[in-house]
Design a protein around this motif. Structure first.
Motif, short mmCIF file in Angstrom:
data_model
loop_
_atom_site.label_atom_id
_atom_site.label_comp_id
_atom_site.label_asym_id
_atom_site.label_seq_id
_atom_site.Cartn_x
_atom_site.Cartn_y
_atom_site.Cartn_z
N TRP A 1 102.95 -41.68 46.88
CA TRP A 1 103.53 -41.05 45.68
C TRP A 1 105.14 -41.64 45.31
O TRP A 1 105.32 -41.85 44.26
N GLU A 2 105.98 -41.78 46.35
CA GLU A 2 107.19 -42.41 46.04
C GLU A 2 107.03 -43.93 45.25
O GLU A 2 107.78 -44.11 44.62
N GLN A 3 106.09 -44.65 46.01
CA GLN A 3 105.69 -45.94 45.56
C GLN A 3 105.46 -45.71 43.90
O GLN A 3 105.96 -46.62 43.28
N LEU A 4 104.45 -44.83 43.80
CA LEU A 4 103.83 -44.70 42.34
C LEU A 4 105.40 -44.29 41.37
O LEU A 4 105.38 -44.84 40.40
N LEU A 5 106.22 -43.35 41.86
CA LEU A 5 107.24 -43.14 41.21
C LEU A 5 108.07 -44.24 40.98
O LEU A 5 108.57 -44.51 39.64
N GLU B 1 107.28 -47.27 40.52
CA GLU B 1 106.56 -48.40 39.66
C GLU B 1 106.50 -47.76 38.18
O GLU B 1 106.92 -48.59 37.48
N VAL B 2 106.48 -46.50 37.95
CA VAL B 2 106.57 -46.05 36.63
C VAL B 2 107.69 -45.98 36.18
O VAL B 2 108.08 -46.44 35.19
N ALA B 3 108.84 -45.68 36.93
CA ALA B 3 110.42 -45.66 36.68
C ALA B 3 110.57 -47.45 36.24
O ALA B 3 111.44 -47.48 35.28
N ALA B 4 110.02 -48.31 37.12
CA ALA B 4 110.24 -49.83 36.42
C ALA B 4 109.45 -50.02 35.52
O ALA B 4 110.01 -51.16 34.75
N GLN B 5 108.39 -49.53 34.92
CA GLN B 5 107.61 -50.14 34.13
C GLN B 5 107.11 -48.69 33.07
O GLN B 5 106.11 -48.77 33.06
N PRO B 6 108.13 -48.23 32.61
CA PRO B 6 107.70 -46.97 32.12
C PRO B 6 106.71 -47.19 30.60
O PRO B 6 106.30 -45.97 30.00
#
Length: 756
Positions: free
Chosen positions: A142-146, A148-153
């Motif tokens: 989950w932390e990894q997904l967060l 990634e989303v923050a880096a590629q919104p």
């Protein structure tokens, strides 16, 4: 840790840090049992509280608010903490099989390891889906997904959640809330998130009232989620979910929140289980097939009173589990526990409101979230704010029944030695390195070991011995061996042989044997890794665990590395972060986080052998290990040893020194090692501003290190290559921290600067 003025007579081992065990550990801390050695085995140091997990996912709670610190709790309970994973049971021998360490013996055992979603029957689920349990594994993903989303919104993020029970629906709502916040903070539309929920049933949350399921379905639909009912997921691919109906949904991540199962090793051990592999227990929470084994929480199924796998039951089982374990240890009959039939569920909807479900009733309101939050925080406060212990209530200090009081019968002198039969059994269980240059070693019962020294070589001798700073004797054996061998590596010597010096707590012969075996097995793992032979030693019984080694190493006579080879122009490199002394001083006062101690232990378990090779390969002219006198104390020794050639000094950039996580916080809390004041006397040889002297980082320069790193001086043109080699070898904290200069002020040769 257990005060062994009370002899150890019985081993109670807890596997897993679930809610029931957390409550039981706290109660053992409040009401200790003399003569009982308590051990917690867990593969994680921080265990999540299920009641706060959805709120943590939504971003409403911080990590420490939603996790119980098991290492800290075990310390309070007087329990040994073994951070490892149980992988099986030998019930006949009463031993727990563990991952990458020797088996652990028990007299009484309790299991509270939770459950995992069933995924094996669906192709691709085990490889490509993220199971909600074990929770730490899920949180890592989950932390990894967060991130990634923050880096590629601006990307389209497609998520799938398989399972329409309370866990799956609550996860969907809170995941959606958190990711919407991340997208909004980056100026992106919520449409950048596409969420699919798959459920094989006709309605969501069939275990609750129809109103609750319908209400949650309306909320999800209103927030843009795609709900797929009556859909059996047939296969999971890296980028899509395929259902038996032919429905296909593209997804970047699939979370698996289906019916729970037990780890396969539970049933394989021979314990009686239900159809899904959970331990069958009676009303006393004892295994119906092996009464010396208890089980609680999700891993247990009460044979006569089955209940859903819900956190509320694990919490309710904590006190009766403690009471029945205590009664059995005191040879008293256990008492039955009757769980309630109905229970209140409070389901967070991801927007700081909640739905209450009780029997056929339901209600949705914001005040229900406030109520739930208050309940959850009150539960966690009992583990965060542990009561202060007095001498009369501290673990192991309670009085012993008169017929069992052996405290005044222990002898001194050679009468305190571990018995020959006990020692013999331990040695038979160990596998030491066999070297051709050891003429007489463990295999022969002679009065001394005999080693051969090759022509052209010198022999280096060193010895260290100290009290245990961790409660796991296997890990302590590893740490102590690394610490003791470090002096040899710092002088360029290759270890040849070692003599062990061990003090183990008083106990029955079987308990003494187990501790000594774990201790020596840990040290042998380190010795064997560098091809050093254990050739003998000395063991005694005493009030607390202590261990050391007298080590011999071989070094070519013309290749001895010394502290005193510093010359102006060289660069000083330190290989490890510092702060073990302050961290363990703070740990004794329960001022640390378990993960900080984990990091310190990981550092201490890293050998200096490869680092010494790197220094030699890159032209190091002076080398020492950073241990009891602290970084600055050992640097001062190097400067003094180099003064015979020419007066040299050192300039240290405090900003470049690596500190262990939590070490600065420990110093700020006022915790320092008992050796720190003496080490700090070397500050009179240092020049720096008053502002620098006030920094906690400055104070850590005097912190005594256990199994610390190496401090070496290399030519300026070799620094980059040396650091690259060190970091490639796993020394992530290796840094160039300063340089050697001509001593303009011989009485104060060390200059320390910082921009902090």
């Amino acid at each position: 840790m257990q005060d062994s003025s009370t002899p150890v007579a019985s081993d109670l081992v807890l596997i897993g840090g679930g809610h029931s065990h957390a409550i039981a550990l706290r109660m053992f801390g409040m009401q200790p049992l003399p003569g009982v050695r308590l051990t917690l085995i867990s593969d994680v140091t921080h265990t999540p509280y299920s009641g706060m997990l959805p709120g943590y996912v939504a971003g409403f709670y911080g990590y420490d608010e939603a996790h119980i610190d098991l290492r800290r709790l075990a310390e309070f309970a007087g329990a040994q903490f073994y951070r490892t994973r149980a992988i099986g049971l030998d019930l006949e021998a009463q031993r727990i099989l563990c991952d990458r360490r020797p088996p652990v013996a028990f007299d009484w055992l309790s299991v509270d390891i939770g459950s995992t979603p069933v995924a094996a029957a669906v192709p691709g689920a085990a490889e490509h889906a993220i199971p909600i349990k074990p929770v730490p594994q899920f949180l890592g993903a989950w932390e990894q997904l967060l991130a990634e989303v923050a880096a590629q919104p601006d990307s389209l993020w497609r998520l799938a959640i398989v399972g329409g029970g309370a866990g799956g629906v609550e996860l969907a709502l809170n995941v959606q809330h958190r990711l919407h916040e991340v997208l909004q903070s980056a100026g992106q539309s919520q449409d950048r998130l596409e969420l699919h929920l798959f459920h094989r049933g006709k309605v969501l949350l069939k275990e609750h009232s129809r109103w609750v399921g319908d209400r949650l379905q309306r909320i999800l639909t209103a927030r843009g989620a795609h709900i797929h009912l009556n859909e059996d997921v047939r296969e999971i691919f890296p980028d899509k979910v395929v259902c038996a109906s032919g429905l296909t949904a593209d997804c970047d991540r699939a979370f698996w929140v289906t019916q729970a199962s037990a780890p396969a090793w539970v049933a394989a051990s021979g314990l009686a289980t239900d159809a899904r592999g959970f331990v069958l227990v009676g009303d006393t929470l004892q295994s119906v097939s092996h009464p010396r084994v208890f089980a609680a929480g999700d891993i247990a199924t009460m044979r006569d009173r089955p209940r859903p796998k819900a956190g509320v039951f694990a919490v309710r089982q904590g006190r009766p589990l403690f009471e029945n374990l205590r009664r059995c240890l005191q040879v008293r009959p256990a008492r039955p526990f009757v769980p309630q039939r109905r229970y209140l569920s409070l389901i967070g909807t991801g927007d700081r409101s909640a739905i209450a479900s009780w029997a056929g009733l339901g209600w949705h309101a914001r005040w229900l979230w406030v109520w739930k939050d208050r309940i959850d925080r009150r539960f966690m406060e009992q583990f965060e704010h542990l009561p202060a212990m007095t001498a009369s209530s501290a673990p192991g200090l309670a009085s012993v029944p008169a017929n069992a009081d052996l405290r005044h019968m222990y002898c001194a002198g050679c009468g305190s030695k571990v018995g020959s039969r006990t020692l013999g059994r331990v040695l038979q269980r160990l596998e030491a390195v066999d070297r051709p240059d050891i003429a007489i070693g463990l295999e022969a019962p002679d009065d001394a070991a005999i080693a051969r020294i090759p022509t052209g070589y010198a022999i280096a001798h060193t010895v260290d011995y100290f009290r245990s700073l961790v409660s796991d004797p296997f890990v302590f054996g590893q740490i102590a061996a690394n610490h003791c061998l470090s002096d040899l590596f710092a002088m360029g010597a290759a270890p040849q042989s070692a003599l062990a010096i061990a003090t183990v707590p008083h106990g029955t012969p079987a308990k003494t044997e187990e501790v000594l075996y774990q201790l020596l097995a840990g040290s042998l793992e380190v010795l064997s890794d560098c091809n050093a032979a254990l050739v003998g030693g000395h063991s005694t019984e005493g009030s607390e665990l202590a261990f050391g080694l007298a080590c011999n190493g071989l070094v070519p006579e013309d290749a001895v590395l010394r502290k005193g080879g510093l010359q102006a122009g060289q660069v000083l490199i330190s290989t490890k972060a510092i702060g073990t002394g302050a961290l363990f001083a703070a740990h004794l006062q329960r001022l640390t986080r378990g993960r900080w101690i984990d990091e310190a232990i990981a550092s201490m378990l890293m050998s200096n052998r490869v680092a010494a090779d790197c220094f030699r390969a890159h032209g190091a002219a002076a080398l020492t290990d950073v241990t009891g006198f602290g970084l600055l104390g050992h640097l001062h020794e190097m400067l003094r040893g180099s003064a015979t050639n020419a007066a040299v000094g050192a300039e240290i950039d405090l900003d470049c020194v690596s500190f262990l996580p939590g070490a600065i916080a420990a110093v700020r809390s006022g915790a320092t090692s008992s050796l720190h004041p003496q080490n700090a006397e070397v500050a009179r040889f240092a020049r720096c501003t008053d502002a620098v002297r006030q920094l906690p980082q400055f104070q850590l320069l005097f912190d005594p290190q256990t199994a610390g790193g190496l401090l070496g001086a290399v030519p300026g043109d070799r620094v980059s290559d040396c650091l690259d080699a060190l970091q490639a070898a796993g020394y992530d904290s290796a840094r160039a921290i300063g340089r050697v200069v001509r001593a303009d002020n011989p009485t104060r040769p060390i200059a320390i600067d910082s921009t902090i």
